[in-house]
Enzyme design. Structure first.
Site, PDB file in Angstrom:
ATOM      1  N   ASP A   1     -16.852  19.421  -5.732  1.00  0.00           N
ATOM      2  CA  ASP A   1     -16.410  20.480  -6.639  1.00  0.00           C
ATOM      3  C   ASP A   1     -15.096  20.215  -7.367  1.00  0.00           C
ATOM      4  OD1 ASP A   1     -18.502  21.388  -5.112  1.00  0.00           O
ATOM      5  OD2 ASP A   1     -17.613  23.327  -4.665  1.00  0.00           O
TER       6      ASP A   1
ATOM      7  N   GLU B   1     -16.459  21.103   8.403  1.00  0.00           N
ATOM      8  CA  GLU B   1     -16.936  20.743   7.077  1.00  0.00           C
ATOM      9  C   GLU B   1     -16.285  19.437   6.611  1.00  0.00           C
ATOM     10  OE1 GLU B   1     -17.294  23.074   2.763  1.00  0.00           O
ATOM     11  OE2 GLU B   1     -15.915  23.799   4.309  1.00  0.00           O
TER      12      GLU B   1
END
Length: 436
Positions: free
Chosen positions: A172, A407
């Site tokens: 992102d 993550e």
């Protein structure tokens, strides 16, 4: 530790399992993500082939009439933003049957198909029949997905996938996108409230508010033209040729072509072989001869996007000539990347610690992502580099020894960052431990 790690990883996947799909993480990502699903299915197949099949089946049910597989499937109400009310996929010229986002993510799904099939055959019996029936029966849908990418996202046949949002890349807020986003100036927008920052211990781990406003502006631009691909190409403020996405498409098309050949679809196999060759060539042509890294291109300005991001190693994913792979391998293991003296674990950081853009705790600007380590190790194994695959696997399993299945991780301290109990991290651990 190996048994404890396997048990803990399996517990994460059970805890995130809704029966028909596995959420990416219980708090931060409470829905089904496209490429997460593929990675998750790889890990789940090591525990249950039928459950891995169900995972992939639920994602394929959300495929758009065009062939696109959307990056999020909204299966239930939640506070997640942007949710279906902002994406408004029902306004698409050819709307999907389910509530989804309106963009895609990299096509790693054929990797999962290959892994499910391999595991089903290893187990034999009903697992073999389940895996073979699933792959054979769903090949038309997966082929349509690859065809859509090849036609709609590379309409001029350059061998590089065009993306309309950095979310499509999966990376992102990577430094890859700093220049394209510097040219995105949001106009009047419907107000919104972020929810992602509520689920991390430190806001600076996530993209900034300025970045997020640009992200939502792009969503609104796509909604305004009802997700018409041709109109988006002409009007969207973010229009980039993504070299890493392209490498994954080259690999994915190669694998789906092999599966098509195996199940008697020779014309489809030949077509996918051509797609794989086209995008492999596109990636190879994007390698900078000076740095040895593959580069993206901003299609609005024509500018090459040089950055010290992990995407520069795209040829290690797609495959390339021996000299290119040798240089890439040397760079990856060298002092600016996995061999950097300050790293806690010698696995690829998302941005080189030697680069000015490196930020050890902010999402794709420095942290190490176990799922990316898995992807590079899996690709190395497929391409015959067992030594590299083994090195990455061994070091990654040490990193996951904290049992948080985070993550991503701070590459210098080794601290777990982002969401915990992340499904694709647990899935990577399960698959690695099953390697022989």
């Amino acid at each position: 530790m190996t048994a404890a790690l396997a048990d803990a990883a399996a517990a994460v996947l059970r805890g995130n399992d809704l029966g028909h799909l596995t959420v990416a993480s219980p708090d931060l990502y409470p829905h089904q993500w496209s490429w997460d699903t593929a990675f998750v299915a790889v890990g789940i197949s090591r525990v249950s082939v039928p459950r891995a099949v169900a995972e992939m089946t639920s994602l394929l049910a959300a495929q758009w009439p065009s062939g696109m597989i959307p990056h999020i499937v909204f299966d239930r109400p939640s506070a997640y933003f942007p949710g279906p009310e902002r994406w408004r996929s029902e306004l698409a010229i050819e709307p999907p049957a389910l509530r989804t986002s309106g963009i895609c993510q990299p096509p790693v799904h054929s990797l999962a198909l290959a892994c499910i099939l391999q595991e089903g055959r290893r187990r034999g019996g009903s697992d073999r029949r389940t895996a073979e029936d699933f792959v054979a029966g769903t090949l038309p849908g997966w082929l349509a997905w690859h065809r859509w990418l090849a036609a709609s996202r590379d309409p001029e046949g350059h061998g590089l996938v065009e993306i309309h949002h950095s979310w499509e890349s999966g990376m992102d807020n990577s430094p890859r996108w700093d220049f394209p986003y510097s040219r995105v100036t949001p106009g009047e927008m419907e107000p919104f409230t972020r929810t992602d920052t509520r689920h991390v211990g430190e806001v600076r781990q996530r993209p900034t508010d300025e970045e997020y406003r640009r992200y939502i502006w792009l969503v609104d631009q796509m909604v305004a033209v009802r997700y018409d691909e041709e109109a988006i190409r002409k009007t969207i403020d973010f229009h980039v040729a993504d070299v890493f996405f392209s490498a994954l498409l080259a690999l994915a098309a190669e694998i789906i072509g092999e599966l098509a050949e195996e199940f008697g679809r020779r014309a489809d196999a030949a077509e996918m072989s051509e797609v794989a060759a086209r995008f492999r060539a596109g990636v190879a042509a994007a390698v900078d001869p000076e740095t040895g890294l593959a580069t993206d291109r901003d299609l609005r300005s024509g500018r090459l996007l040089h950055s010290a991001a992990l995407s520069g190693f795209a040829p290690l994913i797609s495959g390339a000539e021996a000299d290119v792979l040798a240089r890439q391998r040397e760079l990856l293991l060298g002092p600016d990347w996995c061999g950097h003296r300050a790293l806690r674990h010698a696995v690829p950081p998302s941005t080189s610690p030697a680069a000015a853009q490196f930020d050890r705790r902010r999402y794709w600007r420095g942290p190490q992502w176990p799922v990316m380590t898995w992807l590079f190790s899996w690709a190395a194994r497929r391409h015959g580099d067992a030594e590299l695959a083994g090195r990455l696997r061994e070091e990654a399993l040490r990193q996951l020894g904290d049992l948080s299945f985070a993550e991503y991780y701070d590459p210098l301290s080794g601290q777990a960052l982002g969401s915990r109990a992340q499904s694709w991290t647990a899935a990577a651990a399960l698959d690695w431990m099953a390697w022989s």
